[in-house]
Design a protein around this motif. Structure first.
Motif, mmCIF file in Angstrom:
data_model
loop_
_atom_site.group_PDB
_atom_site.id
_atom_site.type_symbol
_atom_site.label_atom_id
_atom_site.label_comp_id
_atom_site.label_asym_id
_atom_site.label_seq_id
_atom_site.Cartn_x
_atom_site.Cartn_y
_atom_site.Cartn_z
ATOM 1 N N THR A 170 0.764 -1.102 0.093
ATOM 2 C CA THR A 170 -0.305 -0.139 0.070
ATOM 3 C C THR A 170 1.454 1.569 0.083
ATOM 4 O OG1 THR A 170 -0.225 -0.073 2.935
ATOM 5 C CG2 THR A 170 -1.821 -1.323 0.805
ATOM 6 N N ALA A 210 -9.771 -12.093 -1.937
ATOM 7 C CA ALA A 210 -9.480 -10.631 -3.461
ATOM 8 C C ALA A 210 -8.171 -10.583 -3.689
ATOM 9 C CB ALA A 210 -10.287 -9.713 -2.969
ATOM 10 N N SER A 211 -7.158 -10.448 -2.766
ATOM 11 C CA SER A 211 -5.621 -10.511 -3.101
ATOM 12 C C SER A 211 -5.267 -11.597 -4.323
ATOM 13 C CB SER A 211 -4.744 -9.821 -2.211
ATOM 14 O OG SER A 211 -4.789 -10.376 -1.104
ATOM 15 N N VAL A 229 -6.943 -10.231 -7.531
ATOM 16 C CA VAL A 229 -6.029 -9.287 -8.234
ATOM 17 C C VAL A 229 -4.385 -10.152 -8.881
ATOM 18 C CG1 VAL A 229 -4.749 -7.299 -8.025
ATOM 19 C CG2 VAL A 229 -6.266 -7.654 -6.632
ATOM 20 N N ARG A 273 -5.567 -11.831 -11.832
ATOM 21 C CA ARG A 273 -6.119 -10.833 -12.936
ATOM 22 C C ARG A 273 -4.662 -10.417 -14.031
ATOM 23 N NH1 ARG A 273 -10.132 -6.459 -11.493
ATOM 24 N NH2 ARG A 273 -11.817 -8.060 -11.593
ATOM 25 N N ILE A 280 -13.636 -5.480 -3.600
ATOM 26 C CA ILE A 280 -11.773 -4.650 -4.066
ATOM 27 C C ILE A 280 -11.862 -5.226 -5.715
ATOM 28 C CG2 ILE A 280 -9.570 -5.678 -3.555
ATOM 29 C CD1 ILE A 280 -10.026 -4.462 -1.631
ATOM 30 N N THR A 281 -12.785 -6.548 -5.381
ATOM 31 C CA THR A 281 -11.807 -6.991 -7.062
ATOM 32 C C THR A 281 -12.744 -7.054 -8.235
ATOM 33 O OG1 THR A 281 -11.994 -9.273 -6.191
ATOM 34 C CG2 THR A 281 -11.821 -9.196 -8.346
ATOM 35 N N PHE A 282 -13.766 -6.062 -7.749
ATOM 36 C CA PHE A 282 -14.895 -5.542 -9.036
ATOM 37 C C PHE A 282 -15.119 -4.042 -8.945
ATOM 38 C CE2 PHE A 282 -16.961 -9.646 -7.849
ATOM 39 C CZ PHE A 282 -16.227 -10.580 -9.492
ATOM 40 N N ALA A 283 -15.167 -3.698 -8.035
ATOM 41 C CA ALA A 283 -15.506 -1.902 -7.476
ATOM 42 C C ALA A 283 -13.889 -1.322 -7.582
ATOM 43 C CB ALA A 283 -16.440 -1.502 -6.442
ATOM 44 N N LYS A 284 -13.680 -2.672 -7.216
ATOM 45 C CA LYS A 284 -11.270 -2.004 -6.691
ATOM 46 C C LYS A 284 -11.981 -0.078 -5.831
ATOM 47 C CE LYS A 284 -10.864 -3.615 -11.459
ATOM 48 N NZ LYS A 284 -10.002 -3.541 -12.389
ATOM 49 N N LEU A 285 -12.295 -0.350 -5.441
ATOM 50 C CA LEU A 285 -11.954 0.676 -3.843
ATOM 51 C C LEU A 285 -10.810 0.126 -3.121
ATOM 52 C CD1 LEU A 285 -16.076 0.728 -2.389
ATOM 53 C CD2 LEU A 285 -14.714 2.099 -3.709
ATOM 54 N N PRO A 286 -10.424 1.105 -2.705
ATOM 55 C CA PRO A 286 -8.789 0.766 -1.390
ATOM 56 C C PRO A 286 -9.109 -0.167 -0.806
ATOM 57 C CG PRO A 286 -9.066 3.255 -2.004
ATOM 58 C CD PRO A 286 -10.358 2.524 -2.978
#
Lengths: 177, 191
Positions: free
Chosen positions: A27, A128-129, A132, A135, B162-168
């Motif tokens: 971050t 989610a990470s 990411v 991806r 996180i994945t779709f809305a890509k918020l921090p």
């Protein structure tokens, strides 16, 4: 580069961002890049990108290694050591103190509730990470298949992840992904 | 290691050398961002059985709220839980000292060859696998909570934002966590 204050400035800056890097060191990477590339010109953008790619792909504590490479660029071996300490020292101390505090109240009712609410959110973030990373890594359909297969095998069996990483690396090296 | 050795009593004091070597292994195996969680869980929960699935999930959650490299935090907390201060020192030294020396040496060589296609392809394959392993670890750590619908809902929300809305990350963390805790609290009072 020859300015004697450069290593000191870098060490102080890393120690400072280490203490505020909530959510892990990635971050604060944009901030570190600004500091060493834009503000001080100690290295080029390309240098920084190469260091990042390598730190991500060699085993070990990769963010600490990444900062050590940055320190190396500025001040050689002593710079690498100083940057490593600056990166993990302050946050290790904070981790230890907060774990002690957290553990002292581990049977408290408020903490059981906090735990119940916290863990699902954090695990959603971990998954989610993974997505990411997927991806960024999955640039082709075979690569997507490798990610899916690795996840399924890890869920269904207790096979050591090492075998899967070796196989994934081999498939990539053969140019199949 | 035999099955007998793996199922030893968790109450026995864990040797400091075992903490050192365990986190040395975690460190050397954890390739790529987030890979450390995969290996720390594998070693501390599956192989050595020092912690249960949910004890480990607690530590990971606590570490997410602290500044710094999360995986070092896991070494600090597991060491502190099993052996106190000296345990933390053993786990963190195992995690850092030898891997740092190896990493610096390998990295400086790698920096010379970063442009080679074969090197890039291998790294790409490893990255694709590592991503899948991380996803699986998150799912495994979530499994103990599968019977609470609100737990699953918040996990899916965190994942989706996180994945779709890509918020921090920080926004999602400090936005969802208080809400999730509040709901867990009201569920507990009703039960």
């Amino acid at each position: 580069m020859n300015d004697p204050s450069a290593p000191l400035a870098l060490t102080a800056h890393l120690a400072q961002v280490s203490s505020i890097s909530f959510g892990g060191f990635p971050t604060v990477l944009p901030d570190v890049r600004n500091f060493v590339v834009t503000t001080h010109g100690w290295m080029t953008d390309q240098d920084f990108a190469n260091i990042f790619a390598i730190a991500q792909s060699i085993p070990g504590p990769n963010m600490i290694l990444m900062m050590s490479f940055v320190g190396w660029k500025v001040w050689g071996f002593p710079g690498a050591v100083a940057s490593a300490f600056a990166t993990f020292g302050p946050s290790c101390t904070i981790y230890f103190a907060s774990y002690r505090l957290w553990d002292r109240f581990r049977d408290a009712r408020w903490q059981q509730i906090a735990r119940l609410g916290l863990v699902p959110v954090i695990m959603g973030l971990v998954i989610a990470s993974g997505m990411v990373m997927a991806r960024a890594a999955d640039t082709s359909w075979p690569a997507v298949a490798v990610t899916t297969a690795a996840a399924s095998i890890a869920l269904a069996t207790r096979l050591s992840p090492m075998w899967m990483l070796l196989l994934g690396g081999a498939l990539g090296g053969l140019g199949l992904l | 290691m035999t099955d007998l050795a793996e199922s030893q009593e968790p109450e026995q004091a864990v040797p400091l050398a075992a903490l050192f070597t365990a986190f040395l292994a975690v460190s050397l195996c954890g390739v790529g961002g987030g890979g450390g969680v995969v290996w720390a869980r594998r070693v501390a929960v599956e192989k050595r059985r020092w912690l249960t699935e949910s004890e480990f999930a607690d530590i990971v959650s606590l570490c997410q709220f602290m500044p710094g490299p999360n995986i070092v935090g896991i070494a600090v907390c597991v060491g502190a839980k099993l052996r106190g201060t000296i345990g933390t020192i053993a786990a963190v030294s195992g995690f850092l000292v030898i891997p740092w020396v190896i990493g610096i040496s390998v990295g400086l060589v790698f920096l010379e060859y970063a442009q080679l296609t074969v090197v890039r392809n291998i790294l790409g394959g490893i990255a694709a696998t590592a991503a899948g392993l991380l996803i699986a670890t998150g799912i495994k750590l979530l499994l103990p909570h599968r019977r609470r619908p609100t737990a699953l809902l918040f996990a899916i929300l965190a994942f989706g934002l996180i994945t779709f809305a890509k918020l921090p990350l920080l926004a999602v963390l400090f936005g969802l966590a208080p809400l999730s805790i509040a709901i867990a609290g009201s569920e507990k009072t009703r039960a």
